[in-house]
Write a protein that holds these residues in place. Structure first.
Motif, PDB file in Angstrom:
ATOM      1  N   TRP A   1      18.322   4.966  -7.851  1.00 42.72           N
ATOM      2  CA  TRP A   1      18.343   6.404  -8.039  1.00 42.72           C
ATOM      3  C   TRP A   1      17.817   7.119  -6.801  1.00 42.72           C
ATOM      4  N   ALA A   2      18.148   8.409  -6.660  1.00 42.25           N
ATOM      5  CA  ALA A   2      17.680   9.210  -5.516  1.00 42.25           C
ATOM      6  C   ALA A   2      16.146   9.265  -5.462  1.00 42.25           C
ATOM      7  N   GLY A   3      15.623   9.243  -4.272  1.00 34.90           N
ATOM      8  CA  GLY A   3      14.183   9.435  -4.067  1.00 34.90           C
ATOM      9  C   GLY A   3      13.299   8.308  -4.549  1.00 34.90           C
TER      10      GLY A   3
ATOM     11  N   MET B   1       1.223   9.451  -7.337  1.00 34.32           N
ATOM     12  CA  MET B   1       0.811   8.615  -6.194  1.00 34.32           C
ATOM     13  C   MET B   1       1.458   9.133  -4.901  1.00 34.32           C
ATOM     14  N   CYS B   2       2.729   9.560  -5.006  1.00 33.55           N
ATOM     15  CA  CYS B   2       3.423  10.106  -3.821  1.00 33.55           C
ATOM     16  C   CYS B   2       2.731  11.389  -3.345  1.00 33.55           C
ATOM     17  N   VAL B   3       2.299  12.228  -4.297  1.00 33.43           N
ATOM     18  CA  VAL B   3       1.640  13.484  -3.900  1.00 33.43           C
ATOM     19  C   VAL B   3       0.335  13.154  -3.160  1.00 33.43           C
TER      20      VAL B   3
ATOM     21  N   GLU C   1       0.799  -1.234   0.000  1.00 34.27           N
ATOM     22  CA  GLU C   1       0.000   0.000   0.000  1.00 34.27           C
ATOM     23  C   GLU C   1       0.826   1.276   0.000  1.00 34.27           C
ATOM     24  N   ARG C   2       2.022   1.219   0.589  1.00 35.01           N
ATOM     25  CA  ARG C   2       2.754   2.478   0.777  1.00 35.01           C
ATOM     26  C   ARG C   2       3.916   2.686  -0.195  1.00 35.01           C
ATOM     27  N   LEU C   3       4.454   1.585  -0.724  1.00 33.23           N
ATOM     28  CA  LEU C   3       5.621   1.725  -1.605  1.00 33.23           C
ATOM     29  C   LEU C   3       5.170   1.612  -3.059  1.00 33.23           C
ATOM     30  N   PHE C   4       5.408   2.652  -3.851  1.00 34.39           N
ATOM     31  CA  PHE C   4       4.901   2.678  -5.222  1.00 34.39           C
ATOM     32  C   PHE C   4       5.984   2.320  -6.233  1.00 34.39           C
ATOM     33  N   GLY C   5       5.576   1.535  -7.227  1.00 38.18           N
ATOM     34  CA  GLY C   5       6.431   1.285  -8.395  1.00 38.18           C
ATOM     35  C   GLY C   5       7.651   0.421  -8.138  1.00 38.18           C
TER      36      GLY C   5
ATOM     37  N   CYS D   1      10.604  10.732  -5.771  1.00 35.12           N
ATOM     38  CA  CYS D   1       9.519  11.438  -5.061  1.00 35.12           C
ATOM     39  C   CYS D   1      10.104  12.378  -4.022  1.00 35.12           C
ATOM     40  N   LYS D   2      11.404  12.640  -4.117  1.00 33.89           N
ATOM     41  CA  LYS D   2      12.097  13.287  -3.013  1.00 33.89           C
ATOM     42  C   LYS D   2      11.614  14.687  -2.647  1.00 33.89           C
ATOM     43  N   THR D   3      11.310  15.529  -3.614  1.00 32.06           N
ATOM     44  CA  THR D   3      10.973  16.904  -3.226  1.00 32.06           C
ATOM     45  C   THR D   3       9.459  17.155  -3.194  1.00 32.06           C
ATOM     46  N   VAL D   4       8.702  16.053  -3.350  1.00 33.23           N
ATOM     47  CA  VAL D   4       7.246  16.189  -3.385  1.00 33.23           C
ATOM     48  C   VAL D   4       6.699  16.898  -2.136  1.00 33.23           C
ATOM     49  N   GLN D   5       7.210  16.479  -0.966  1.00 34.07           N
ATOM     50  CA  GLN D   5       6.665  17.035   0.279  1.00 34.07           C
ATOM     51  C   GLN D   5       6.870  18.535   0.368  1.00 34.07           C
ATOM     52  N   SER D   6       8.072  18.997   0.044  1.00 31.13           N
ATOM     53  CA  SER D   6       8.319  20.438   0.164  1.00 31.13           C
ATOM     54  C   SER D   6       7.572  21.220  -0.915  1.00 31.13           C
TER      55      SER D   6
ATOM     56  N   GLY E   1      12.830   5.434  -2.798  1.00 32.96           N
ATOM     57  CA  GLY E   1      12.189   4.756  -1.676  1.00 32.96           C
ATOM     58  C   GLY E   1      13.086   3.885  -0.803  1.00 32.96           C
ATOM     59  N   LYS E   2      14.412   4.019  -0.942  1.00 28.36           N
ATOM     60  CA  LYS E   2      15.293   3.143  -0.164  1.00 28.36           C
ATOM     61  C   LYS E   2      15.214   3.444   1.339  1.00 28.36           C
ATOM     62  N   ASN E   3      15.310   4.718   1.700  1.00 27.57           N
ATOM     63  CA  ASN E   3      15.175   5.075   3.123  1.00 27.57           C
ATOM     64  C   ASN E   3      13.763   4.788   3.626  1.00 27.57           C
ATOM     65  N   PHE E   4      12.801   5.029   2.752  1.00 21.76           N
ATOM     66  CA  PHE E   4      11.406   4.822   3.106  1.00 21.76           C
ATOM     67  C   PHE E   4      11.150   3.344   3.441  1.00 21.76           C
ATOM     68  N   VAL E   5      11.693   2.444   2.630  1.00 23.05           N
ATOM     69  CA  VAL E   5      11.544   1.012   2.893  1.00 23.05           C
ATOM     70  C   VAL E   5      12.249   0.618   4.191  1.00 23.05           C
TER      71      VAL E   5
ATOM     72  N   SER F   1      22.328   2.602  -1.158  1.00 22.69           N
ATOM     73  CA  SER F   1      23.315   3.211  -2.041  1.00 22.69           C
ATOM     74  C   SER F   1      22.713   3.629  -3.375  1.00 22.69           C
ATOM     75  N   ASN F   2      23.275   4.701  -3.956  1.00 28.64           N
ATOM     76  CA  ASN F   2      22.872   5.108  -5.303  1.00 28.64           C
ATOM     77  C   ASN F   2      23.684   4.339  -6.353  1.00 28.64           C
ATOM     78  N   ALA F   3      24.746   3.655  -5.902  1.00 31.69           N
ATOM     79  CA  ALA F   3      25.584   2.919  -6.857  1.00 31.69           C
ATOM     80  C   ALA F   3      24.740   1.876  -7.571  1.00 31.69           C
TER      81      ALA F   3
HETATM   82  N1  LIG Z   1       8.649   4.241  -4.207  1.00 33.42           N
HETATM   83  C1  LIG Z   1       8.100   5.107  -3.346  1.00 33.42           C
HETATM   84  N2  LIG Z   1       6.845   4.915  -2.886  1.00 33.42           N
HETATM   85  C2  LIG Z   1       6.286   5.787  -2.013  1.00 33.42           C
HETATM   86  N3  LIG Z   1       6.893   6.893  -1.547  1.00 33.42           N
HETATM   87  C3  LIG Z   1       8.152   7.129  -1.958  1.00 33.42           C
HETATM   88  C4  LIG Z   1       8.810   6.255  -2.872  1.00 33.42           C
HETATM   89  N4  LIG Z   1      10.042   6.742  -3.103  1.00 33.42           N
HETATM   90  C5  LIG Z   1      10.156   7.845  -2.376  1.00 33.42           C
HETATM   91  N5  LIG Z   1       9.027   8.092  -1.687  1.00 33.42           N
HETATM   92  C6  LIG Z   1       8.767   9.261  -0.816  1.00 33.42           C
HETATM   93  O1  LIG Z   1       9.835  10.172  -0.993  1.00 33.42           O
HETATM   94  C7  LIG Z   1      10.560  10.358   0.220  1.00 33.42           C
HETATM   95  C8  LIG Z   1      12.042  10.336  -0.069  1.00 33.42           C
HETATM   96  O2  LIG Z   1      12.437   9.044  -0.498  1.00 33.42           O
HETATM   97  P1  LIG Z   1      13.650   8.205   0.143  1.00 33.42           P
HETATM   98  O3  LIG Z   1      14.323   9.044   1.188  1.00 33.42           O
HETATM   99  O4  LIG Z   1      13.170   6.872   0.557  1.00 33.42           O
HETATM  100  O5  LIG Z   1      14.581   8.095  -1.115  1.00 33.42           O
HETATM  101  P2  LIG Z   1      15.976   7.341  -1.224  1.00 33.42           P
HETATM  102  O6  LIG Z   1      15.812   6.302  -2.316  1.00 33.42           O
HETATM  103  O7  LIG Z   1      16.437   6.863   0.075  1.00 33.42           O
HETATM  104  O8  LIG Z   1      16.881   8.528  -1.803  1.00 33.42           O
HETATM  105  P3  LIG Z   1      18.466   8.851  -1.609  1.00 33.42           P
HETATM  106  O9  LIG Z   1      19.192   7.827  -2.430  1.00 33.42           O
HETATM  107  O10 LIG Z   1      18.622  10.209  -2.196  1.00 33.42           O
HETATM  108  O11 LIG Z   1      18.757   8.789  -0.144  1.00 33.42           O
HETATM  109  C9  LIG Z   1      10.106   9.216   1.130  1.00 33.42           C
HETATM  110  O12 LIG Z   1      10.097   9.607   2.474  1.00 33.42           O
HETATM  111  C10 LIG Z   1       8.718   8.913   0.651  1.00 33.42           C
HETATM  112  O13 LIG Z   1       7.796   9.771   1.266  1.00 33.42           O
END
Ligand SMILES: Nc1ncnc2c1ncn2[C@@H]1O[C@H](COP(=O)(O)OP(=O)(O)OP(=O)(O)O)[C@@H](O)[C@H]1O
Length: 312
Positions: A86-88, A262-264, A50-54, A302-307, A90-94, A190-192
């Motif tokens: 790639w950045a944003g 979906m993130c928005v 439900e929370r992690l997209f794509g 989805c990194k800058t969506v919140q701001s 969902g790695k930290n989110f997971v 990692s972004n590698a």
């Molecule tokens: N696949 C996703 N599904 C749902 N939300 C996401 C997803 N990816 C990112 N987000 C949203 O964007 C925010 C930033 O993503 P996150 O910090 O997980 O990116 P990251 O892959 O760890 O990036 P970085 O490599 O730059 O650290 C998350 O807190 C979450 O709200």
């Protein structure tokens, strides 16, 4: 029936019950390390779906890896996951979702430890010191709670060699200096390899194939070799890879326009606002997409969506 042994048995039984109920009450108020508690696989699945997209590959592998590991009463080594993308994406989110499903306080739990390379290990000249500190920290925390979770963010910015200090803990040893590390979990972020993942995703897209058709076997071998040979991966020529101590290399695919939307929506729901599709489209359209011609993938995920949503 001997009355003395009978009263001893009763005494011991009531002391044990008393202790157990004391522990139950204590753990209701203070955080306890519940290493024997099995993982609630359906709760984790629901969270991921439900929370992690794509990220169909990450969802599938993380679920499989964690349930298998936590249901095994006698794992032969700690679980080690390496998340790439790639950045944003969902790695930290997971990692946050995993932490919450393992320890109820999630990232705030005293059994969850987050290391950020540029913050905790900034100076190249101090590698030896960092290695010692890291070993001590991990030893101390696994002694206190066997099912501790360690997350290493920004692995690609970690000086080569630092991570090899924890190699003995990740190996198949029953104990190292009296401590067993077999129930601990290590996650590397990692972004590698992000470029390799994007290339594969793009090849599928250009061939008119669905993103969901990409399988782990299309990416995992390329990733492990790519990361091993990449000087800036934190795992360059690392013993963790050539000793096969990383259980899963998990690819995070670049996010598309639809995922950004979906993130928005998710963020709007989290803020308790009604979903306004007009704003959803405006925020998504503010993001930039690559490659230059096709413009399929969001370059910040989805990194800058919140701001960005704060402006509406
Ligand atoms: N696949 C996703 N599904 C749902 N939300 C996401 C997803 N990816 C990112 N987000 C949203 O964007 C925010 C930033 O993503 P996150 O910090 O997980 O990116 P990251 O892959 O760890 O990036 P970085 O490599 O730059 O650290 C998350 O807190 C979450 O709200």
């Amino acid at each position: 029936f001997d009355p003395i042994s009978a009263s001893l048995v009763i005494g011991a039984a009531s002391a044990l019950t008393g202790y157990l109920s004391y522990k139950e009450v204590y753990c209701r108020f203070a955080e306890c390390c519940r290493e024997e508690q099995p993982l609630n696989a359906s709760a984790l699945k629901l969270d991921l779906v439900e929370r992690l997209f794509g990220q169909h590959l990450a969802t599938e592998v993380i679920l499989k890896a964690l349930t298998g590991f936590r249901n095994n009463k006698n794992p032969k080594k700690p679980l080690t996951l390496s998340l790439h993308g790639w950045a944003g994406t969902g790695k930290n989110f997971v990692s946050q979702i995993v932490a919450e499903n393992l320890h109820s306080k999630g990232l705030k739990s005293k059994f969850v430890h987050l290391f950020v390379s540029t913050l905790h290990f900034p100076h190249q000249q101090q590698i030896k010191l960092y290695q010692d500190q890291l070993q001590k920290w991990i030893r101390g925390n696994v002694s206190a709670c066997a099912s501790s979770l360690f997350i290493f963010d920004e692995m690609d910015k970690l000086h080569p060699g630092i991570i090899d200090a924890i190699k003995p803990f990740l190996d198949y040893y029953e104990q190292v200096d009296g401590v067993s590390y077999r129930k601990a979990i290590f996650i590397f972020l990692s972004n590698a390899g992000g470029d390799l993942i994007t290339k594969t995703a793009l090849d599928f897209w250009r061939a008119g194939r669905k993103r969901e058709e990409i399988q782990l076997k299309d990416l995992e071998p390329v990733l492990s070799v790519g990361v091993f040979n990449n000087k800036h991966s934190g795992l360059w020529h690392s013993g963790l890879i050539d000793r096969n101590l990383i259980d899963y290399f998990i690819p995070f695919l670049p996010l598309e326009y639809g995922h950004v939307k979906m993130c928005v929506r998710a963020e709007m729901r989290a803020r308790g606002s009604a979903i306004d599709e007009d704003i959803v489209t405006r925020v998504a359209e503010e993001m930039t997409f690559f490659p230059k011609d096709e413009k399929i993938y969001s370059d910040k995920g989805c990194k800058t969506v919140q701001s960005r949503l704060d402006f509406y």
